[in-house]
Write a protein that holds these residues in place. Structure first.
Motif, PDB file in Angstrom:
ATOM      1  N   ASN A  83     -10.098   2.207  -7.240  1.00  0.00           N
ATOM      2  CA  ASN A  83      -9.304   1.022  -6.923  1.00  0.00           C
ATOM      3  C   ASN A  83      -7.885   1.384  -6.489  1.00  0.00           C
ATOM      4  OD1 ASN A  83     -11.145  -1.270  -7.553  1.00  0.00           O
ATOM      5  ND2 ASN A  83     -11.217  -0.270  -9.542  1.00  0.00           N
ATOM      6  N   SER A  84      -7.315   2.434  -7.080  1.00  0.00           N
ATOM      7  CA  SER A  84      -5.996   2.891  -6.626  1.00  0.00           C
ATOM      8  C   SER A  84      -6.080   3.423  -5.202  1.00  0.00           C
ATOM      9  CB  SER A  84      -5.458   3.979  -7.561  1.00  0.00           C
ATOM     10  OG  SER A  84      -5.178   3.446  -8.840  1.00  0.00           O
ATOM     11  N   ALA A  85      -7.173   4.099  -4.891  1.00  0.00           N
ATOM     12  CA  ALA A  85      -7.370   4.576  -3.522  1.00  0.00           C
ATOM     13  C   ALA A  85      -7.450   3.403  -2.554  1.00  0.00           C
ATOM     14  CB  ALA A  85      -8.641   5.419  -3.442  1.00  0.00           C
ATOM     15  N   ALA A  86      -8.108   2.324  -2.978  1.00  0.00           N
ATOM     16  CA  ALA A  86      -8.239   1.150  -2.113  1.00  0.00           C
ATOM     17  C   ALA A  86      -6.888   0.528  -1.813  1.00  0.00           C
ATOM     18  CB  ALA A  86      -9.152   0.121  -2.775  1.00  0.00           C
ATOM     19  N   SER A  87      -5.976   0.538  -2.779  1.00  0.00           N
ATOM     20  CA  SER A  87      -4.650  -0.030  -2.503  1.00  0.00           C
ATOM     21  C   SER A  87      -3.899   0.836  -1.494  1.00  0.00           C
ATOM     22  CB  SER A  87      -3.846  -0.204  -3.799  1.00  0.00           C
ATOM     23  OG  SER A  87      -3.494   1.031  -4.383  1.00  0.00           O
ATOM     24  N   ASP A  88      -4.068   2.162  -1.573  1.00  0.00           N
ATOM     25  CA  ASP A  88      -3.480   3.040  -0.554  1.00  0.00           C
ATOM     26  C   ASP A  88      -3.987   2.663   0.839  1.00  0.00           C
ATOM     27  OD1 ASP A  88      -2.373   4.430  -2.684  1.00  0.00           O
ATOM     28  OD2 ASP A  88      -3.778   6.107  -2.551  1.00  0.00           O
ATOM     29  N   ILE A  89      -5.300   2.463   0.935  1.00  0.00           N
ATOM     30  CA  ILE A  89      -5.909   2.135   2.224  1.00  0.00           C
ATOM     31  C   ILE A  89      -5.409   0.780   2.721  1.00  0.00           C
ATOM     32  CG2 ILE A  89      -8.100   1.685   3.408  1.00  0.00           C
ATOM     33  CD1 ILE A  89      -7.398   4.673   2.564  1.00  0.00           C
ATOM     34  N   TYR A  90      -5.268  -0.167   1.823  1.00  0.00           N
ATOM     35  CA  TYR A  90      -4.737  -1.481   2.201  1.00  0.00           C
ATOM     36  C   TYR A  90      -3.352  -1.331   2.841  1.00  0.00           C
ATOM     37  CZ  TYR A  90      -2.948  -6.254   1.663  1.00  0.00           C
ATOM     38  OH  TYR A  90      -2.387  -7.487   1.899  1.00  0.00           O
ATOM     39  N   TYR A  91      -2.465  -0.565   2.168  1.00  0.00           N
ATOM     40  CA  TYR A  91      -1.109  -0.394   2.693  1.00  0.00           C
ATOM     41  C   TYR A  91      -1.120   0.355   4.021  1.00  0.00           C
ATOM     42  CZ  TYR A  91       0.398  -1.760  -2.029  1.00  0.00           C
ATOM     43  OH  TYR A  91       0.600  -2.413  -3.211  1.00  0.00           O
ATOM     44  N   LEU A  92      -1.918   1.422   4.112  1.00  0.00           N
ATOM     45  CA  LEU A  92      -1.978   2.212   5.342  1.00  0.00           C
ATOM     46  C   LEU A  92      -2.549   1.400   6.501  1.00  0.00           C
ATOM     47  CD1 LEU A  92      -3.137   5.788   4.233  1.00  0.00           C
ATOM     48  CD2 LEU A  92      -1.035   5.192   5.452  1.00  0.00           C
ATOM     49  N   TYR A  93      -3.600   0.665   6.220  1.00  0.00           N
ATOM     50  CA  TYR A  93      -4.251  -0.157   7.236  1.00  0.00           C
ATOM     51  C   TYR A  93      -3.255  -1.141   7.850  1.00  0.00           C
ATOM     52  CZ  TYR A  93      -7.001  -4.314   8.636  1.00  0.00           C
ATOM     53  OH  TYR A  93      -7.506  -5.420   9.285  1.00  0.00           O
ATOM     54  N   HIS A  94      -2.562  -1.877   7.005  1.00  0.00           N
ATOM     55  CA  HIS A  94      -1.614  -2.865   7.512  1.00  0.00           C
ATOM     56  C   HIS A  94      -0.420  -2.198   8.196  1.00  0.00           C
ATOM     57  CE1 HIS A  94      -3.436  -6.609   6.132  1.00  0.00           C
ATOM     58  NE2 HIS A  94      -3.866  -5.929   5.086  1.00  0.00           N
ATOM     59  N   ALA A  95       0.007  -1.047   7.677  1.00  0.00           N
ATOM     60  CA  ALA A  95       1.120  -0.331   8.297  1.00  0.00           C
ATOM     61  C   ALA A  95       0.740   0.171   9.688  1.00  0.00           C
ATOM     62  CB  ALA A  95       1.561   0.828   7.410  1.00  0.00           C
ATOM     63  N   MET A  96      -0.479   0.697   9.816  1.00  0.00           N
ATOM     64  CA  MET A  96      -0.944   1.191  11.114  1.00  0.00           C
ATOM     65  C   MET A  96      -1.108   0.049  12.124  1.00  0.00           C
ATOM     66  SD  MET A  96      -1.414   4.501  11.342  1.00  0.00           S
ATOM     67  CE  MET A  96      -1.316   5.916  10.234  1.00  0.00           C
ATOM     68  N   VAL A  97      -1.637  -1.066  11.675  1.00  0.00           N
ATOM     69  CA  VAL A  97      -1.794  -2.223  12.563  1.00  0.00           C
ATOM     70  C   VAL A  97      -0.429  -2.721  13.032  1.00  0.00           C
ATOM     71  CG1 VAL A  97      -2.540  -4.643  12.679  1.00  0.00           C
ATOM     72  CG2 VAL A  97      -4.038  -2.919  11.646  1.00  0.00           C
ATOM     73  N   ASP A  98       0.523  -2.787  12.109  1.00  0.00           N
ATOM     74  CA  ASP A  98       1.868  -3.217  12.495  1.00  0.00           C
ATOM     75  C   ASP A  98       2.485  -2.252  13.514  1.00  0.00           C
ATOM     76  OD1 ASP A  98       1.732  -5.417  10.873  1.00  0.00           O
ATOM     77  OD2 ASP A  98       2.966  -4.577   9.261  1.00  0.00           O
ATOM     78  N   HIS A  99       2.239  -0.963  13.323  1.00  0.00           N
ATOM     79  CA  HIS A  99       2.779   0.044  14.243  1.00  0.00           C
ATOM     80  C   HIS A  99       2.174  -0.102  15.636  1.00  0.00           C
ATOM     81  CE1 HIS A  99       3.938   3.938  15.924  1.00  0.00           C
ATOM     82  NE2 HIS A  99       2.654   4.146  16.199  1.00  0.00           N
ATOM     83  N   TYR A 100       0.852  -0.171  15.700  1.00  0.00           N
ATOM     84  CA  TYR A 100       0.186  -0.170  17.004  1.00  0.00           C
ATOM     85  C   TYR A 100       0.190  -1.536  17.695  1.00  0.00           C
ATOM     86  CZ  TYR A 100      -1.424   4.620  16.403  1.00  0.00           C
ATOM     87  OH  TYR A 100      -1.472   5.984  16.262  1.00  0.00           O
ATOM     88  N   LYS A 101       0.211  -2.600  16.926  1.00  0.00           N
ATOM     89  CA  LYS A 101       0.138  -3.941  17.532  1.00  0.00           C
ATOM     90  C   LYS A 101       1.516  -4.573  17.732  1.00  0.00           C
ATOM     91  CE  LYS A 101      -4.436  -4.398  17.467  1.00  0.00           C
ATOM     92  NZ  LYS A 101      -5.363  -5.496  17.404  1.00  0.00           N
ATOM     93  N   LYS A 102       2.473  -4.231  16.854  1.00  0.00           N
ATOM     94  CA  LYS A 102       3.770  -4.899  16.897  1.00  0.00           C
ATOM     95  C   LYS A 102       4.942  -3.947  17.158  1.00  0.00           C
ATOM     96  CE  LYS A 102       2.166  -8.156  13.338  1.00  0.00           C
ATOM     97  NZ  LYS A 102       2.437  -8.643  11.953  1.00  0.00           N
TER      98      LYS A 102
END
Length: 390
Positions: free
Chosen positions: A300-319
């Motif tokens: 579950n801690s790994a999943a929170s890392d992925i959540y943060y990375l996923y949204h950070a990457m989307v913000d970087h590439y899309k915005k």
């Protein structure tokens, strides 16, 4: 080969991030040291926070989890011959957890990557990140006698505690915190009906025990053992006998035993590496942190890392917004340390420590007594167990 994001590690963390980014049009490749069969042979925990389950659905990988997973709204703590119930649903404000084996979750992610023709490379040997502190990092790996180069914009290290990613951060940059516990868990998987529809955590003078399950016909049981024990020291009969000794009489009496399908001993440790970013490298999951399995926080801690990375990457590439990437390490570590505290607390509460003095034993007893006399204490336990907000 050139991709936007190179992910090292084909376990659930790497596969989930690859799937989520693919759905957003961000190109990835996943490099896994071992074969798919090897990865799927790993037997791991299967208690998923509600936030993790939601993330699996967002990744279009939650259909079988929702169909076959067990919704648990509470669990039991057995101590002093009695069973106290922790009502997760009541004390967390209506949340629950999903019991679904990590092997099955990983299989779902593999199948999703296949459906979308995702690029997952197995048996990638000698994976090595390069130029991580530059604007043009790359990763090499060996395929037989051939060295393959992958040019990328970012590298994600999701390759576990023993992987190469964390070791690629200079020693004068990386700081590591660790506590090794003086015991391990002997776990047995058996094709038997679970002894309880909800998990039972047991504190006993002979040591900790846990009754868990993978399904209505597949059970997973654990007992605390010294680090000097080997799997070969424990026959199935000896395991079942010791497990029953540590459980309340009525639970032991109704337990159905059978041959073990899998048997292993896992040492317990708490570990955190800081920072979780170095240049274009981002660590995730066991590459950056380990918890004892007592509180079911590892995956579950790994999943929170992925959540943060996923949204950070989307913000970087899309915005074109790099705030999420720049703040990733600090944000992820804030939640990780809370998970570390909770796992440490549950481990200290329920295990028998070989160097305990009578004072320590009385504190454990008092902590348990307080837990079940205080709604505030149960609310804190439930909040942490179902998962703190991302």
């Amino acid at each position: 080969m050139k991709v936007q994001v190179c992910i090292i590690g084909g376990g659930p963390s790497g596969l989930l991030l690859s799937q989520l980014l693919h759905l957003q049009g961000i190109e990835t490749v996943v490099l896994e040291k071992y074969s798919r069969e090897y990865v799927l042979a790993r037997i791991r925990a299967g208690v998923l926070e509600h936030g993790f389950a939601k993330l699996m659905r967002e990744a279009q990988c939650g259909e079988r989890m929702d169909r076959e997973g067990e919704i648990h709204k509470g669990f039991h703590i057995a101590h002093d011959g009695v069973m106290d119930h922790v009502d997760l649903f009541k004390y967390s404000g209506g949340s629950s957890v999903v019991v679904y084996g990590q092997t099955e979750l990983t299989r779902d992610l593999y199948e999703a990557r296949e459906r979308m023709k995702g690029n997952v490379i197995h048996n990638a040997e000698d994976v090595t990140p390069h130029d991580l502190n530059s604007d043009a990092p790359y990763v090499t790996y060996r395929d037989g006698d051939k060295v393959v180069r992958i040019d990328c914009e970012y590298v994600i290290g999701a390759d576990g505690f023993h992987g190469v990613s964390r070791k690629s951060i200079p020693k004068d940059v990386l700081r590591e915190y660790e506590r090794v516990y003086p015991f391990g868990w002997l776990g047995v998987l058996s094709r038997t009906k679970p002894v309880s529809p909800e998990l039972i955590y047991a504190k006993h003078e002979r040591g900790f025990a846990l009754c868990s399950l993978r399904s209505q016909v597949l059970s997973r049981y654990y007992i605390q053992v010294p680090l000097t024990d080997r799997v070969e020291d424990w026959s199935d009969d000896a395991f079942w006998a010791e497990l029953k000794r540590r459980l309340p009489g009525e639970v032991a009496a109704r337990m159905i035993t059978g041959p073990s399908i899998e048997k292993s001993i896992a040492p317990l440790r708490s570990f955190v590496a800081e920072p979780m970013r170095y240049g274009r490298l981002f660590l995730a999951g066991d590459a950056a942190h380990i918890v004892p399995p007592t509180g079911a926080r590892g995956l579950n801690s790994a999943a929170s890392d992925i959540y943060y990375l996923y949204h950070a990457m989307v913000d970087h590439y899309k915005k074109g917004d790099d705030a999420g990437l720049d703040g990733y390490s600090k944000k992820a570590l804030a939640r990780i340390w809370k998970a570390q505290r909770f796992s440490w607390w549950m481990t200290m509460l329920l295990h028998r420590f070989p160097d305990n003095i009578p004072y320590d034993d009385k504190l454990q007893e008092t902590d348990l007594a307080y837990l079940f006399s205080s709604e505030a204490a149960q609310r804190s336990l439930a909040e942490n167990y179902v998962g703190l907000p991302f």
